[in-house]
Design an enzyme around this catalytic site. Structure first.
Site, short mmCIF file in Angstrom:
data_model
loop_
_atom_site.label_atom_id
_atom_site.label_comp_id
_atom_site.label_asym_id
_atom_site.label_seq_id
_atom_site.Cartn_x
_atom_site.Cartn_y
_atom_site.Cartn_z
N GLN A 86 0.86 -1.20 0.00
CA GLN A 86 0.00 0.00 0.00
C GLN A 86 0.89 1.25 0.00
O GLN A 86 0.40 2.36 -0.18
CB GLN A 86 -0.90 0.02 1.24
CG GLN A 86 -1.83 -1.18 1.33
CD GLN A 86 -2.53 -1.23 2.67
OE1 GLN A 86 -3.57 -0.60 2.88
NE2 GLN A 86 -1.96 -1.98 3.60
N ASP A 89 6.29 4.51 -1.17
CA ASP A 89 7.75 4.67 -1.17
C ASP A 89 8.37 3.55 -2.01
O ASP A 89 7.70 2.59 -2.37
CB ASP A 89 8.29 4.66 0.28
CG ASP A 89 8.08 3.33 1.01
OD1 ASP A 89 7.48 3.34 2.10
OD2 ASP A 89 8.51 2.28 0.49
N HIS A 104 -1.32 1.68 -4.30
CA HIS A 104 -1.74 3.07 -4.13
C HIS A 104 -0.83 4.06 -4.84
O HIS A 104 -0.84 5.25 -4.52
CB HIS A 104 -1.82 3.42 -2.63
CG HIS A 104 -2.89 2.63 -1.92
ND1 HIS A 104 -2.93 2.49 -0.55
CD2 HIS A 104 -3.94 1.92 -2.40
CE1 HIS A 104 -3.98 1.74 -0.22
NE2 HIS A 104 -4.59 1.37 -1.33
N1 APR Z 1 6.55 -1.99 12.61
C1 APR Z 1 5.40 -2.59 12.21
N2 APR Z 1 4.19 -1.98 12.22
C2 APR Z 1 4.16 -0.71 12.68
C3 APR Z 1 5.31 -0.02 13.11
C4 APR Z 1 6.54 -0.71 13.07
N3 APR Z 1 7.69 -0.13 13.45
N4 APR Z 1 4.93 1.24 13.49
C5 APR Z 1 3.59 1.30 13.30
N5 APR Z 1 3.13 0.14 12.82
C6 APR Z 1 1.77 -0.24 12.48
C7 APR Z 1 0.69 0.48 13.24
O1 APR Z 1 0.41 -0.20 14.46
C8 APR Z 1 -0.47 0.40 12.26
O2 APR Z 1 -1.21 -0.80 12.45
O3 APR Z 1 1.58 0.11 11.12
C9 APR Z 1 0.20 0.35 10.89
C10 APR Z 1 0.07 1.64 10.12
O4 APR Z 1 -1.28 1.83 9.81
P1 APR Z 1 -1.69 3.10 8.94
O5 APR Z 1 -0.99 4.29 9.47
O6 APR Z 1 -3.18 3.08 8.85
O7 APR Z 1 -1.06 2.79 7.51
P2 APR Z 1 -1.63 1.83 6.39
O8 APR Z 1 -2.34 0.67 6.99
O9 APR Z 1 -0.49 1.55 5.48
O10 APR Z 1 -2.69 2.79 5.64
C11 APR Z 1 -3.33 2.24 4.51
O11 APR Z 1 -4.35 4.40 4.09
O12 APR Z 1 -4.15 6.66 3.93
C12 APR Z 1 -4.19 5.51 3.21
O13 APR Z 1 -3.23 5.23 1.12
C13 APR Z 1 -2.90 5.34 2.47
O14 APR Z 1 -1.75 3.29 1.93
C14 APR Z 1 -2.35 4.02 2.98
C15 APR Z 1 -3.59 3.33 3.52
#
Ligand code: APR
Length: 228
Positions: A86, A89, A104
């Site tokens: 998703q 980068d 994405h």
């Molecule tokens: N290692 C593993 N997981 C981690 C770490 C880490 N060091 N730090 C944070 N996390 C976890 C968090 O607990 C959370 O569950 O990564 C997850 C990040 O979730 P989001 O911030 O919601 O990111 P993501 O799931 O990739 O979002 C999905 O939302 O805004 C849109 O297009 C955007 O691709 C993105 C999509």
């Protein structure tokens, strides 16, 4: 060769220094995605949208892949590894992964606003008003914004259905259709979820939850899978 499908989200890049979206210091806790990551935002204030992605792209040029990205590359010694990310980068590619599907979009690419097949690599962090495609239209970030179609979801679902092992790393699993991909994986295959706050998943068969950061949890899992 067994196939491993790895679905990644912003959490796998957190230890490289890139912000996630929904953690306490996440991007969507600082900004409103409606103002920065939607077609309406682009129509309303394209310069603000360009600045948002320029800021993130500038940071991306300053960071490196981390141990989790490199561990996934090691899996290719024994498995057919397909990454579905998703993330926008390029850290999986820079770590050396050979098959990466971006659901994405990609931060280091821009595309025409009159012909979406015209996609260009950006070799610097800045995309400005006045930067145009070969047909003379303003370039936009090559990103799937909220409310836009996810053109790669079909191939991603097909790939997910062929997994012998399914690994999910660093995603809150709240954004569809990406979050639904694990549902295409066979009920009987082993699945792993690596996330320090792994409270998001439920009702998934054969799931092992690894409540660790990616930088620790992924290398540990990879070591196990390479010794199986
Ligand atoms: N290692 C593993 N997981 C981690 C770490 C880490 N060091 N730090 C944070 N996390 C976890 C968090 O607990 C959370 O569950 O990564 C997850 C990040 O979730 P989001 O911030 O919601 O990111 P993501 O799931 O990739 O979002 C999905 O939302 O805004 C849109 O297009 C955007 O691709 C993105 C999509």
């Amino acid at each position: 060769m067994e196939r491993i499908v790895v679905l990644t989200g912003a959490g796998i890049s957190a230890e490289s220094g890139l912000q996630t979206f929904r953690d306490s210091d996440g991007l969507w806790n600082k900004y409103r995605f409606e103002d920065l990551a939607s077609p309406q935002a682009w129509a309303r204030d394209p310069e603000l949208v360009l600045d948002f992605y320029n800021m993130r792209r500038k940071k991306l040029f300053e960071v490196e892949p981390n141990a989790a990205h490199y561990a996934i590359v090691k899996l290719e010694e024994k498995y057919d590894v397909q990454i579905i990310t998703q993330n926008v980068d390029d850290l999986h590619e820079r770590a050396g992964s050979s098959r990466v599907l971006h659901l994405h979009g990609e931060l280091k690419k821009a595309r025409s606003t009159v012909d979406e097949t015209l996609v260009y690599e950006l070799d610097s962090w800045e995309l400005k008003m006045g930067d145009k495609c070969e047909k003379g239209s303003q370039l936009r970030p090559h990103i799937v914004w909220f409310g836009e179609m996810v053109p790669m979801i079909e191939p991603a679902a097909q790939i997910s259905s062929t997994a012998d092992i399914f690994i999910v790393v660093g995603t809150s699993m709240v954004v569809y259709p990406a979050a639904g991909l694990i549902g295409y994986a066979g009920n009987e295959i082993p699945k792993y979820y690596i996330d320090p706050k792994a409270s998001h998943v439920g009702g998934i068969s054969n799931l092992t939850v690894i409540t660790k950061k990616a930088g620790e949890g992924v290398p540990e899992l990879v070591k196990k899978l390479l010794s199986d």
